[in-house]
Enzyme design. Structure first.
Site, PDB file in Angstrom:
ATOM      1  N   LYS A   1      41.264  25.237 -36.560  1.00  0.00           N
ATOM      2  CA  LYS A   1      40.236  26.081 -35.953  1.00  0.00           C
ATOM      3  C   LYS A   1      40.943  27.258 -35.298  1.00  0.00           C
ATOM      4  CE  LYS A   1      36.478  25.764 -32.531  1.00  0.00           C
ATOM      5  NZ  LYS A   1      35.813  24.867 -31.559  1.00  0.00           N
TER       6      LYS A   1
ATOM      7  N   SER B   1      30.884  24.246 -32.390  1.00  0.00           N
ATOM      8  CA  SER B   1      31.468  25.509 -32.770  1.00  0.00           C
ATOM      9  C   SER B   1      32.526  25.409 -33.860  1.00  0.00           C
ATOM     10  CB  SER B   1      32.097  26.145 -31.530  1.00  0.00           C
ATOM     11  OG  SER B   1      33.134  25.317 -31.027  1.00  0.00           O
TER      12      SER B   1
ATOM     13  N   SER C   1      31.699  20.037 -30.022  1.00  0.00           N
ATOM     14  CA  SER C   1      32.029  20.903 -31.160  1.00  0.00           C
ATOM     15  C   SER C   1      32.835  20.272 -32.277  1.00  0.00           C
ATOM     16  CB  SER C   1      32.753  22.147 -30.679  1.00  0.00           C
ATOM     17  OG  SER C   1      31.814  23.043 -30.142  1.00  0.00           O
TER      18      SER C   1
END
Ligand code: GLN
Length: 476
Positions: A76, A151, A175
């Protein structure tokens, strides 16, 4: 797309000579090429990954077999990888290059993993649908009209669509677990501090935790035992020894026997009826098999989301103050008359709408006139939650719930109303507020055709129990 290889299978194939690390990387690169429309990756380290794969093939030939030898991992884009860009999916950091690697990344590399690229996400990890990226939304591979969750949406979709084997995401309020649920894969958030936060761009420091996406609990356990543990660079990293989780997955002693669920969660109007029915059936099945499954009263449920958003925005407003165009970030180039104006332009143009909303909210709850009413009150609720959660773990081994009240929703459905979007976090934020570990295990298919899973919480540092219980649900 169907190139689904577990870590164990990869190693069996490397040993038998039916697969090389280079071929393994090439498979993922091919899948990435064929799926660029998903927008899961912000950058693919193609040449570098192939070069490292060739080196790892040589190492394997020489008889050196590392625990994560050849495992292809995506990051990420809030996790630092030295010499590579690190944008937080924000315009404000678009041209920033990481000067060191996160401890988790260092440990992956030492264990023989291959980093294949950096993944799209909501800007600064703020969001639950991946609609807040400065570089475009990520599509759910199962239904391109639906969100992948957020997210860490790019990281979840990368595993879902086999664009890499494992992803590292971050979980401040769900997330990792929520996008895992929406994508039909495993997502684990360990105890706060179990994985070092060194090299992770901070959103809300007392909540942030790196988490793992994989297809199986076994793979998540293998990665967790490799990257977890004490770290001199992060004083909040837990000092206790890390057990070999992957070896304990089938230890029935560790699997939870007494499950609690929150009465209020199952009465909540946002809970989808199909999901509710499926869980009622699950509870009955478990009881028939001799497990204890009991409803507990949890009157704090309506307060978890507001508490989470008061405290995380407060922490974010402080953490993000460093992005001012002087120390870091985007610099507005048009003629500017004053220093104030300079900061204002940099931050107004560099940050996206959701991030600005949260910075303002955070400044508001911390401001002199409102501090006690919001920030102090929220800290008190957090403490109360902690006490009540500990009381539950005196009687139960695990807390069980759906991960999210609904399956993946269509794009645009919640983006007009921040409150609706925030409420989708109702089952996940509890774990971050009290620092306990949580996992989402894929299990069911909703009538909409989308997957949904089972979320399990155990007490702090009980990852061995969490993963063993998850492995049990995986096979149920
Ligand atoms: N949806 C939550 C939020 O927007 C969770 C984010 C996260 O865990 N990073 O804050």
């Amino acid at each position: 797309m169907e190139y689904k290889v577990s870590i164990a299978l990869l190693h069996t194939q490397l040993a038998s000579g039916t697969l090389t690390c280079v071929q393994h990387v090439q498979q993922y690169l091919t899948n990435i090429q064929a799926n660029t429309h998903l927008n899961a990756f912000l950058e693919v380290f193609e040449a570098e990954a192939l070069e490292r794969a060739a080196y790892l093939d040589e190492l394997w030939q020489q008889g050196t077999h590392l625990p994560l030898h050849g495992v292809v991992v995506g990051l990420k884009d809030v996790i630092s990888y030295q010499g590579h860009k690190l944008s937080a999916a924000s315009k404000i950091l678009e041209n920033f290059t990481a000067v060191y690697s996160a401890t988790a990344v260092e440990r992956l590399l030492q264990a023989g993993a291959i980093i294949i690229g950096r993944q799209n996400c909501d800007e600064f990890a703020m969001g639950g649908s991946n609609e807040n990226s400065a570089f475009g939304k990520v599509l759910n591979a199962l239904d391109n009209n639906r969100v992948p969750g957020g997210s860490s949406g790019g990281s979840a979709v990368s595993v879902q669509a086999n664009l890499c084997q494992i992803s590292l995401g971050t979980d401040t309020g769900g997330s990792v677990r929520q996008p895992a649920d929406f994508c039909g894969i495993v997502g684990v958030k360990p105890t706060y501090g179990r994985i070092s936060r060194h090299g992770l761009l901070a959103y809300a420091s007392s909540f942030d935790q790196i988490g793992i996406f994989s297809h199986t609990v076994q793979d998540a356990a293998l990665v967790l035992e490799t990257i977890a543990g004490a770290d001199n660079f992060d004083s909040t990293a837990l000092p206790s020894a890390v057990p070999p989780y992957s070896q304990y997955l089938h230890d029935t002693q560790l699997q939870a026997k007494r499950f609690a669920y929150f009465k209020q969660s199952f009465e909540h109007p946002s809970l989808d009826t199909h999901i509710k029915q499926q869980f009622e059936q699950l509870f009955n099945d478990l009881r028939r098999q001799g497990y204890t499954v009991e409803a507990v009263d949890f009157p704090l449920l309506p307060y978890v989301v507001p508490t989470y958003y008061v405290l995380t925005t407060a922490e974010a407003s402080s953490n993000l103050s460093r992005y001012d165009g002087v120390k870091f970030g985007y610099v507005h180039t048009q003629a500017i008359q004053s220093l104030d104006e300079f900061y204002k332009q940099n931050r107004s143009n560099g940050f996206g709408k959701e991030v600005k909303r949260r910075i303002m909210l955070g400044n508001f709850v911390l401001s002199a006139g409102y501090f006690d009413a919001y920030y102090t009150k929220a800290q008190q609720v957090r403490q109360l939650l902690h006490t009540q959660t500990q009381a539950i773990f005196e009687q139960f081994d695990a807390i069980i719930s759906p991960t999210v009240p609904t399956p993946a929703f269509p794009f645009g459905e919640k983006s007009a109303s921040p409150i609706d979007m925030f409420l989708a976090d109702i089952f996940t934020v509890h774990a971050n507020l009290v620092g306990i570990p949580g996992i989402s295990v894929p299990k069911y298919t909703h009538i909409s055709g989308m997957p949904f899973g089972i979320q399990v919480f155990t007490n702090k540092e009980k990852e061995a129990e969490l993963l063993a219980t998850a492995a049990f649900f995986e096979q149920l």
